[in-house]
Design a protein around this motif. Structure first.
Motif, PDB file in Angstrom:
ATOM      1  N   LEU A   1       4.347   9.598   3.213  1.00 57.60           N
ATOM      2  CA  LEU A   1       3.826   9.858   4.548  1.00 57.60           C
ATOM      3  C   LEU A   1       2.317  10.074   4.524  1.00 57.60           C
ATOM      4  N   THR A   2       1.850  10.806   3.527  1.00 54.10           N
ATOM      5  CA  THR A   2       0.407  11.069   3.415  1.00 54.10           C
ATOM      6  C   THR A   2      -0.364   9.784   3.174  1.00 54.10           C
ATOM      7  N   MET A   3       0.151   8.943   2.272  1.00 55.33           N
ATOM      8  CA  MET A   3      -0.513   7.675   1.973  1.00 55.33           C
ATOM      9  C   MET A   3      -0.487   6.750   3.187  1.00 55.33           C
ATOM     10  N   ALA A   4       0.627   6.752   3.925  1.00 53.66           N
ATOM     11  CA  ALA A   4       0.717   5.918   5.129  1.00 53.66           C
ATOM     12  C   ALA A   4      -0.271   6.387   6.184  1.00 53.66           C
ATOM     13  N   ALA A   5      -0.439   7.713   6.299  1.00 54.92           N
ATOM     14  CA  ALA A   5      -1.395   8.252   7.263  1.00 54.92           C
ATOM     15  C   ALA A   5      -2.823   7.863   6.893  1.00 54.92           C
ATOM     16  N   ASP A   6      -3.166   7.957   5.606  1.00 54.48           N
ATOM     17  CA  ASP A   6      -4.502   7.576   5.147  1.00 54.48           C
ATOM     18  C   ASP A   6      -4.762   6.087   5.387  1.00 54.48           C
TER      19      ASP A   6
ATOM     20  N   GLY B   1       0.779  -1.224   0.000  1.00 56.81           N
ATOM     21  CA  GLY B   1       0.000   0.000   0.000  1.00 56.81           C
ATOM     22  C   GLY B   1       0.813   1.277   0.000  1.00 56.81           C
ATOM     23  N   LEU B   2       2.142   1.163  -0.066  1.00 58.98           N
ATOM     24  CA  LEU B   2       3.011   2.341  -0.054  1.00 58.98           C
ATOM     25  C   LEU B   2       3.831   2.386  -1.343  1.00 58.98           C
ATOM     26  N   PRO B   3       4.144   3.609  -1.837  1.00 54.68           N
ATOM     27  CA  PRO B   3       4.811   3.718  -3.142  1.00 54.68           C
ATOM     28  C   PRO B   3       6.287   3.320  -3.086  1.00 54.68           C
ATOM     29  N   GLN B   4       6.752   2.734  -4.184  1.00 51.81           N
ATOM     30  CA  GLN B   4       8.158   2.483  -4.407  1.00 51.81           C
ATOM     31  C   GLN B   4       8.439   2.817  -5.874  1.00 51.81           C
ATOM     32  N   ALA B   5       9.659   3.158  -6.182  1.00 51.30           N
ATOM     33  CA  ALA B   5       9.969   3.659  -7.520  1.00 51.30           C
ATOM     34  C   ALA B   5      11.240   3.022  -8.061  1.00 51.30           C
ATOM     35  N   HIS B   6      11.309   3.004  -9.375  1.00 54.76           N
ATOM     36  CA  HIS B   6      12.492   2.531 -10.102  1.00 54.76           C
ATOM     37  C   HIS B   6      12.761   3.539 -11.219  1.00 54.76           C
ATOM     38  N   TYR B   7      13.951   4.106 -11.210  1.00 51.17           N
ATOM     39  CA  TYR B   7      14.275   5.169 -12.169  1.00 51.17           C
ATOM     40  C   TYR B   7      15.282   4.657 -13.193  1.00 51.17           C
ATOM     41  N   TYR B   8      14.996   4.913 -14.462  1.00 44.87           N
ATOM     42  CA  TYR B   8      15.879   4.515 -15.563  1.00 44.87           C
ATOM     43  C   TYR B   8      16.435   5.768 -16.239  1.00 44.87           C
ATOM     44  N   SER B   9      17.735   5.809 -16.445  1.00 43.63           N
ATOM     45  CA  SER B   9      18.357   6.913 -17.176  1.00 43.63           C
ATOM     46  C   SER B   9      19.606   6.382 -17.871  1.00 43.63           C
ATOM     47  N   MET B  10      20.208   7.206 -18.720  1.00 40.41           N
ATOM     48  CA  MET B  10      21.379   6.759 -19.461  1.00 40.41           C
ATOM     49  C   MET B  10      22.567   6.510 -18.531  1.00 40.41           C
ATOM     50  N   GLN B  11      22.725   7.341 -17.503  1.00 43.86           N
ATOM     51  CA  GLN B  11      23.844   7.173 -16.581  1.00 43.86           C
ATOM     52  C   GLN B  11      23.509   6.212 -15.457  1.00 43.86           C
ATOM     53  N   GLY B  12      22.316   6.318 -14.934  1.00 40.25           N
ATOM     54  CA  GLY B  12      21.904   5.425 -13.873  1.00 40.25           C
ATOM     55  C   GLY B  12      22.412   5.802 -12.496  1.00 40.25           C
TER      56      GLY B  12
ATOM     57  N   ASP C   1      -4.714  11.261  11.122  1.00 36.32           N
ATOM     58  CA  ASP C   1      -4.894  12.581  10.516  1.00 36.32           C
ATOM     59  C   ASP C   1      -3.560  13.040   9.904  1.00 36.32           C
ATOM     60  N   PRO C   2      -3.530  13.415   8.615  1.00 36.46           N
ATOM     61  CA  PRO C   2      -2.279  13.859   7.981  1.00 36.46           C
ATOM     62  C   PRO C   2      -1.615  15.032   8.699  1.00 36.46           C
ATOM     63  N   SER C   3      -2.440  15.891   9.361  1.00 33.23           N
ATOM     64  CA  SER C   3      -1.855  17.027  10.073  1.00 33.23           C
ATOM     65  C   SER C   3      -1.004  16.562  11.255  1.00 33.23           C
ATOM     66  N   VAL C   4      -1.350  15.413  11.826  1.00 37.11           N
ATOM     67  CA  VAL C   4      -0.556  14.858  12.925  1.00 37.11           C
ATOM     68  C   VAL C   4       0.803  14.418  12.407  1.00 37.11           C
ATOM     69  N   ILE C   5       0.787  13.732  11.252  1.00 31.87           N
ATOM     70  CA  ILE C   5       2.048  13.300  10.628  1.00 31.87           C
ATOM     71  C   ILE C   5       2.912  14.504  10.285  1.00 31.87           C
ATOM     72  N   GLU C   6       2.258  15.552   9.784  1.00 35.58           N
ATOM     73  CA  GLU C   6       2.998  16.761   9.401  1.00 35.58           C
ATOM     74  C   GLU C   6       3.641  17.418  10.617  1.00 35.58           C
ATOM     75  N   SER C   7       2.911  17.457  11.718  1.00 35.44           N
ATOM     76  CA  SER C   7       3.449  18.080  12.926  1.00 35.44           C
ATOM     77  C   SER C   7       4.601  17.266  13.501  1.00 35.44           C
ATOM     78  N   ILE C   8       4.521  15.935  13.375  1.00 36.44           N
ATOM     79  CA  ILE C   8       5.606  15.076  13.861  1.00 36.44           C
ATOM     80  C   ILE C   8       6.860  15.261  13.022  1.00 36.44           C
ATOM     81  N   ALA C   9       6.688  15.364  11.684  1.00 32.71           N
ATOM     82  CA  ALA C   9       7.831  15.467  10.777  1.00 32.71           C
ATOM     83  C   ALA C   9       8.421  16.870  10.720  1.00 32.71           C
ATOM     84  N   SER C  10       7.698  17.882  11.206  1.00 34.80           N
ATOM     85  CA  SER C  10       8.200  19.257  11.122  1.00 34.80           C
ATOM     86  C   SER C  10       9.355  19.461  12.087  1.00 34.80           C
TER      87      SER C  10
END
Length: 415
Positions: free
Chosen positions: A138-143, A109-120, A148-157
């Motif tokens: 963080l927003t997706m994990a909170a949902d 349920g959380l995003p992960q990414a794979h990036y492709y480029s010429m240099q890598g 409440d996303p505002s709680v996550i935001e206050s913790i990370a600030s």
């Protein structure tokens, strides 16, 4: 006094016509112009062109939020949705239609990414995308967890943190910023001046010895007069070079004044510096130059060939390098005990005491004591140096050891 002026003029006019002086001055001016036009050059070569990244978001939940985060960074990255296969996207990157290809999927349920480029390799693009994905995650994990996303935001600030100076004369953050800029300038100017002009003084003495001019000069001009005439002649040469470079920088700044608003100029804050700070910079610079120049002239008189100058000048280079590295450490910790102690060592004081004066509130008696120690050391080097100079200029043959100081002192006693 007439002989003193003649030697100064001869030293100055001889050196100012050399190719090395003209070339180094020209190269420095060119570097200043390139630095001033760096942004224009980057735009010319397309470094600021928009970097289009193809994005395949399998979840259709991440791309919109990621675009919003990228836009807040002010970067030149543009994300473009891509619906084709991975092979097609990779082909587009290889054909330079896209700067890269970003594949986004969900895991638990959380995003992960794979990036492709010429240099890598990690680059500014990958760092920007990775940082932008963090708040989206963080927003997706909170949902997902029902928080409440505002709680996550206050913790990370960042935590609120304020400082209050209890010392009456403590310097503010703005004063420290201004001081930091002048200290940087002072350190590099003194470091370069000692290495360049100190070596030049030693070379000048060695050149005259190799042509046997010294034997005539010593009989007609006192060693102290001759030594300090060369020191001031090279100082005048350095002043000419610095004024030329500063004028070039001044006119460039005036011409491109709008582009230089903010950024590094605000960080250095030179315009906010007090007049006393500039006075201290000038005094410490002159004292530092005289100290190392006197030592360089004394050592230069011990060699008879220019090839031997660099070897005998090594102690001078080591001293200024040690002072430079200690001062660089002191920029982040000016109240350290090492900085305090070394600020009273004459060979280190021009850099380190200036650092303390500009970044801390230093009692006036400490500043005066540092001045006195430097001046006393210059006077001592002048007295010893004159004797070594008088005997050293008459020494020929291989002389690349500090043991030759004793031999030079013995020769100076002979009339």
């Amino acid at each position: 006094m007439n002989k003193f002026g003649i030697i100064i003029a001869h030293t100055y006019l001889t050196r100012i016509k050399t190719k090395s002086f003209l070339i180094t001055t020209a190269i420095t001016i060119v570097l200043i112009l390139l630095a001033g036009n760096f942004q224009t050059l980057m735009n010319l070569f397309g470094e600021e062109n928009t970097q289009v990244i193809a994005v395949k978001d399998e979840s259709d939940e991440v791309l919109d939020g990621l675009k919003e985060q990228i836009n807040t960074t002010g970067s030149n990255i543009e994300l473009e949705a891509f619906s084709g296969s991975n092979e097609e996207a990779v082909n587009h990157v290889q054909e330079e239609e896209y700067a890269g290809f970003l594949e986004i999927s969900l895991r638990n349920g959380l995003p992960q990414a794979h990036y492709y480029s010429m240099q890598g390799n990690p680059s500014s693009i990958t760092e920007t995308i990775q940082q932008a994905m963090q708040p989206v995650k963080l927003t997706m994990a909170a949902d997902k967890s029902g928080v409440d996303p505002s709680v996550i935001e206050s913790i990370a600030s960042p935590v609120s943190f304020e400082t209050t100076a209890l010392e009456e004369n403590a310097k503010s953050a703005e004063d420290m910023s201004s001081a930091r800029g002048l200290v940087y300038v002072m350190l590099f100017l003194l470091y370069i001046s000692v290495i360049m002009y100190g070596n030049m003084i030693a070379m000048d003495v060695a050149n005259e010895k190799s042509s046997r001019v010294m034997e005539i000069l010593v009989s007609s001009v006192s060693p102290v007069t001759q030594m300090f005439a060369k020191i001031f002649g090279i100082a005048l040469l350095g002043l000419t070079q610095f004024i030329t470079i500063i004028l070039a920088a001044y006119f460039m700044v005036q011409f491109k004044q709008e582009e230089f608003t903010g950024g590094v100029f605000d960080y250095f804050g030179l315009q906010a510096a007090a007049a006393s700070t500039f006075i201290y910079a000038l005094v410490f610079f002159l004292l530092g130059y005289l100290l190392y120049a006197t030592l360089s002239a004394m050592l230069g008189s011990l060699v008879s060939r220019t090839e031997e100058v660099n070897q005998l000048m090594a102690p001078v280079i080591y001293l200024i390098m040690i002072a430079f590295f200690i001062a660089m450490f002191g920029l982040s910790s000016p109240d350290n005990s090492l900085i305090t102690i070394t600020s009273f060592i004459p060979f280190f004081a021009p850099m380190i005491m200036f650092l303390r004066v500009t970044m801390l509130h230093v009692p006036i008696w400490e500043i005066m004591l540092s001045f006195g120690l430097i001046i006393a050391t210059i006077a001592m080097l002048a007295i010893i140096g004159a004797k070594v100079y008088k005997g050293g200029v008459l020494m020929y043959g291989k002389s690349n050891s500090l043991k030759d100081l004793k031999k030079a002192l013995q020769l100076s006693k002979r009339e």
